[in-house]
Design a protein around this motif. Sequence first.
Motif, short mmCIF file in Angstrom:
data_model
loop_
_atom_site.label_atom_id
_atom_site.label_comp_id
_atom_site.label_asym_id
_atom_site.label_seq_id
_atom_site.Cartn_x
_atom_site.Cartn_y
_atom_site.Cartn_z
N GLN A 252 0.76 -1.28 0.02
CA GLN A 252 -0.03 0.00 -0.07
C GLN A 252 0.82 1.26 0.00
O GLN A 252 1.76 1.13 0.65
N GLY A 253 0.57 2.28 -0.79
CA GLY A 253 1.14 3.49 -0.85
C GLY A 253 2.30 3.35 -2.18
O GLY A 253 2.84 4.52 -2.44
N TYR A 254 2.41 2.28 -2.71
CA TYR A 254 3.49 2.15 -3.70
C TYR A 254 2.91 1.80 -5.25
O TYR A 254 3.64 1.18 -6.01
N ALA A 255 1.50 1.88 -5.16
CA ALA A 255 0.78 1.55 -6.29
C ALA A 255 1.29 2.11 -7.51
O ALA A 255 1.37 3.50 -7.68
N ARG A 256 1.82 1.45 -8.77
CA ARG A 256 2.11 2.00 -9.66
C ARG A 256 2.04 0.91 -10.92
O ARG A 256 1.91 -0.33 -10.65
N LYS A 257 2.00 1.29 -12.23
CA LYS A 257 1.89 0.54 -13.18
C LYS A 257 3.35 0.39 -13.96
O LYS A 257 4.13 1.23 -13.75
N GLU A 258 3.57 -0.67 -14.80
CA GLU A 258 4.81 -0.54 -15.53
C GLU A 258 4.96 0.51 -16.61
O GLU A 258 3.69 0.68 -17.11
N SER A 259 5.85 1.19 -16.79
CA SER A 259 5.96 2.29 -17.60
C SER A 259 5.82 1.96 -19.03
O SER A 259 5.33 3.15 -19.73
N LYS A 260 6.04 0.67 -19.56
CA LYS A 260 6.26 0.41 -21.02
C LYS A 260 7.26 0.95 -21.78
O LYS A 260 7.28 1.09 -23.05
N LEU A 261 8.11 1.95 -20.89
CA LEU A 261 9.37 2.57 -21.82
C LEU A 261 10.28 1.43 -22.36
O LEU A 261 11.12 1.98 -22.86
#
Length: 239
Positions: A98-107
């Motif tokens: 919790q608090g670190y939610a993110r998606k892969e950037s696809k970079l």
Amino acid sequence: ANLRALLRPGRKAVYFTTGYGETPEKETTLVRDLLKQQNIEVSNLDMGAGEEIPADATALVICGPKEEFKPEALARLKAYLERGGRVLALLDPVLPAQGYARKESKLNAVFEPYGLKVRQDYLTRCFRPAVMGAPVPIEYVPGMPAKQHDAQELNSHILDTLIQSRQAAAFPAACLLEPVKPSKADYKSTPILQSVPFKSREVDLLCWADPAGLAEMRKAPGADSLEGPVTLAALSEPA
């Protein structure tokens, strides 16, 4: 120091991207101020809103995005690099906490042809996982003079000291880069920051990388772990 190495001679303009949940500007004030002290122009670039990359962009900084980059943004980044542009990408692992939610950037769609594949699905495991300069773990950061300081002054002192003395730098929750061969034959990639070896000279200090999606931190590597040293930062440039 590494960002300054990306810049061309003459007028320098650096743009920090926004629009994909990047680190807030107030949290990058120290770096921005250090760049301005070197007579480097610093601005924001809202790629999420479809802003075009300015022709005067000496370098772009993509700092801690939390959202997946849209195909049109990736296309603009690809075109920018192909015409000689430079990008500093500072990416974080995708964690379930919790608090670190993110998606892969696809970079990776943009960076892999240059030999840079970011593994945001992996997380380093080590008390002192990263070193810069000589391959020995960090022991200490030189102390401040004996007086009161605010957080910004303390961080500035630490950063300046590390740059000037080439002391080691510790990253407690870093993702890693997987070595891949550049598909662009005229480019080469070089590691510039690596973890300590899996077994160091220190007692009870092991370094490895685990899948970032694990619910609990392991006390020892598993079958799907990657033993150190692992690459945490790399530079791709014309051969």
